[in-house]
Design an enzyme around this catalytic site. Structure first.
Site, mmCIF file in Angstrom:
data_model
loop_
_atom_site.group_PDB
_atom_site.id
_atom_site.type_symbol
_atom_site.label_atom_id
_atom_site.label_comp_id
_atom_site.label_asym_id
_atom_site.label_seq_id
_atom_site.Cartn_x
_atom_site.Cartn_y
_atom_site.Cartn_z
ATOM 1 N N ASP A 25 -0.748 1.793 2.885
ATOM 2 C CA ASP A 25 -0.467 0.629 3.474
ATOM 3 C C ASP A 25 -1.477 0.115 4.468
ATOM 4 O O ASP A 25 -2.508 1.010 4.749
ATOM 5 C CB ASP A 25 0.626 0.791 4.415
ATOM 6 C CG ASP A 25 1.392 -0.316 5.072
ATOM 7 O OD1 ASP A 25 1.205 -1.370 4.560
ATOM 8 O OD2 ASP A 25 1.946 -0.292 5.955
ATOM 9 N N HIS A 42 -6.831 -5.538 -1.160
ATOM 10 C CA HIS A 42 -6.386 -4.688 -2.228
ATOM 11 C C HIS A 42 -7.366 -4.133 -3.091
ATOM 12 O O HIS A 42 -7.209 -2.938 -3.716
ATOM 13 C CB HIS A 42 -5.519 -5.291 -3.073
ATOM 14 C CG HIS A 42 -4.130 -5.840 -2.257
ATOM 15 N ND1 HIS A 42 -3.344 -5.318 -1.574
ATOM 16 C CD2 HIS A 42 -3.417 -7.073 -2.079
ATOM 17 C CE1 HIS A 42 -2.583 -5.912 -1.103
ATOM 18 N NE2 HIS A 42 -2.586 -7.210 -1.313
ATOM 19 N N LEU A 136 -3.865 17.343 -12.945
ATOM 20 C CA LEU A 136 -2.894 16.715 -12.014
ATOM 21 C C LEU A 136 -2.045 15.503 -12.805
ATOM 22 O O LEU A 136 -2.466 15.022 -13.801
ATOM 23 C CB LEU A 136 -3.851 15.798 -11.311
ATOM 24 C CG LEU A 136 -3.144 14.946 -10.127
ATOM 25 C CD1 LEU A 136 -2.725 15.730 -8.896
ATOM 26 C CD2 LEU A 136 -4.181 13.812 -9.599
HETATM 27 C C1 FPP Z 1 0.239 -2.144 1.130
HETATM 28 O O1 FPP Z 1 -0.658 -2.895 1.976
HETATM 29 C C2 FPP Z 1 -0.465 -2.288 -0.195
HETATM 30 C C3 FPP Z 1 0.055 -2.849 -1.294
HETATM 31 C C4 FPP Z 1 1.196 -3.589 -1.472
HETATM 32 C C5 FPP Z 1 -0.703 -2.707 -2.575
HETATM 33 C C6 FPP Z 1 -1.380 -1.287 -2.837
HETATM 34 C C7 FPP Z 1 -2.360 -1.527 -3.967
HETATM 35 C C8 FPP Z 1 -3.583 -0.972 -4.026
HETATM 36 C C9 FPP Z 1 -3.872 0.075 -3.139
HETATM 37 C C10 FPP Z 1 -4.536 -1.466 -5.067
HETATM 38 C C11 FPP Z 1 -4.596 -0.398 -6.095
HETATM 39 C C12 FPP Z 1 -3.646 0.548 -6.598
HETATM 40 C C13 FPP Z 1 -3.755 0.715 -7.889
HETATM 41 C C14 FPP Z 1 -2.629 1.955 -8.093
HETATM 42 C C15 FPP Z 1 -4.906 0.985 -8.757
HETATM 43 P P1 FPP Z 1 -0.193 -4.391 2.477
HETATM 44 O O2 FPP Z 1 -0.836 -5.432 1.679
HETATM 45 O O3 FPP Z 1 1.082 -4.265 2.716
HETATM 46 O O4 FPP Z 1 -1.035 -4.222 3.929
HETATM 47 P P2 FPP Z 1 -0.719 -4.923 5.322
HETATM 48 O O5 FPP Z 1 0.456 -4.056 5.873
HETATM 49 O O6 FPP Z 1 -2.032 -4.694 6.223
HETATM 50 O O7 FPP Z 1 -0.369 -6.382 5.089
#
Ligand code: FPP
Length: 252
Positions: A25, A42, A136
């Protein structure tokens, strides 16, 4: 209850968890702090995924499960969802060779029929290609929700009962768990959530029943091997009792 009784064998000898689950997050906030669009966060999060996978393998963790996109994330603006899907596809195309070389077994959990056809095909191909790997196990949760998982398991079981392949009296916790998305894998020993929030957000609701929880303030793109090591060190000092007393688990 037999597989839930705490013994010192539940953890690896050196206190390394077998299975670590991560709620990644903070990408959006990371981007906002830099006056960048959310998708830049992201994009930056992908590097943190790469570092985390590499470090997990190096530390001897057997299973790593990453929450990349929840059932609820479909409610985000269409542009953000589209960019995330593109990011998953690109990351898969770019990383699968190296994951395979490193003997990683890649699996996706979630309602994959909700994804676009191109991504479904790539996921299927990556899973097939890496399925015999003995390193893994990396589970990526996409379009995943803990409640969805439990309802799917209930549906499969109900179908088996309705078609007389199983009787209601056969149902117990182990049978139920064997119909969940992570069937056949140990439950997470440790859940890490980055980004400062302290909640489960509909992640592995069944499987996290006995997991140790570690919340850290780092936003996901900033999650470092030092943060990971801190979580692992905290885990190594936790006593897991599963309802037993101190004396029963043999800890002074
Ligand atoms: C949450 O942060 C994150 C996500 C919804 C997306 C997670 C995706 C990645 C880390 C990108 C790549 C992943 C892979 C598996 C290749 P948020 O957007 O909710 O952040 P915020 O709480 O600050 O708004």
């Amino acid at each position: 209850m037999s597989n839930k009784v705490a013994t010192k064998n539940d953890q690896r000898p050196n206190g390394v968890p077998r299975h670590v689950a991560v709620i990644m997050d903070g990408n959006g906030r990371w981007a906002k702090l830099r006056s960048l669009p959310r998708h830049a966060g992201h994009r930056s999060g992908v590097q943190a995924v790469r570092n985390t996978v590499e470090h997990a393998a190096k530390c001897g963790i057997s299973v790593l499960t990453l929450f990349a996109f929840s059932s609820e994330n479909w409610r985000r603006p269409q542009d953000e969802v589209g960019r995330l899907m593109k990011l998953f596809l690109e990351a898969l195309q770019r990383e699968v060779d190296e994951l395979h070389r490193n003997r990683v077994r890649l699996r996706f959990i979630g309602a994959r029929q909700q994804l676009n056809e191109g991504l479904i095909d790539k996921i299927h191909a990556a899973e097939l290609r890496t399925q015999a790997n003995d390193g893994l196990t990396l589970n990526i949760a996409v379009a995943y929700g803990g409640r969805w998982d439990i309802v799917e398991a209930a549906r499969k079981l109900a179908e088996k009962v309705a078609s007389k392949k199983m009787s209601v009296s056969d149902l117990n916790e182990d049978v139920f768990a064997s119909h969940l998305a992570l069937a056949g894998l140990p439950d997470p020993d440790l859940l890490i959530r980055t980004g400062g929030e302290q909640r489960i957000s509909n992640f592995l609701l069944w499987n996290l029943a006995y997991s140790e929880l570690w919340f850290c303030d780092s936003l996901w793109p900033d999650f470092s091997t030092a943060d990971f090591d801190e979580a692992l060190s905290h885990f190594a000092h936790r006593q897991r009792r599963y309802g037993h007393t101190d004396d029963q688990v043999g800890v002074a």
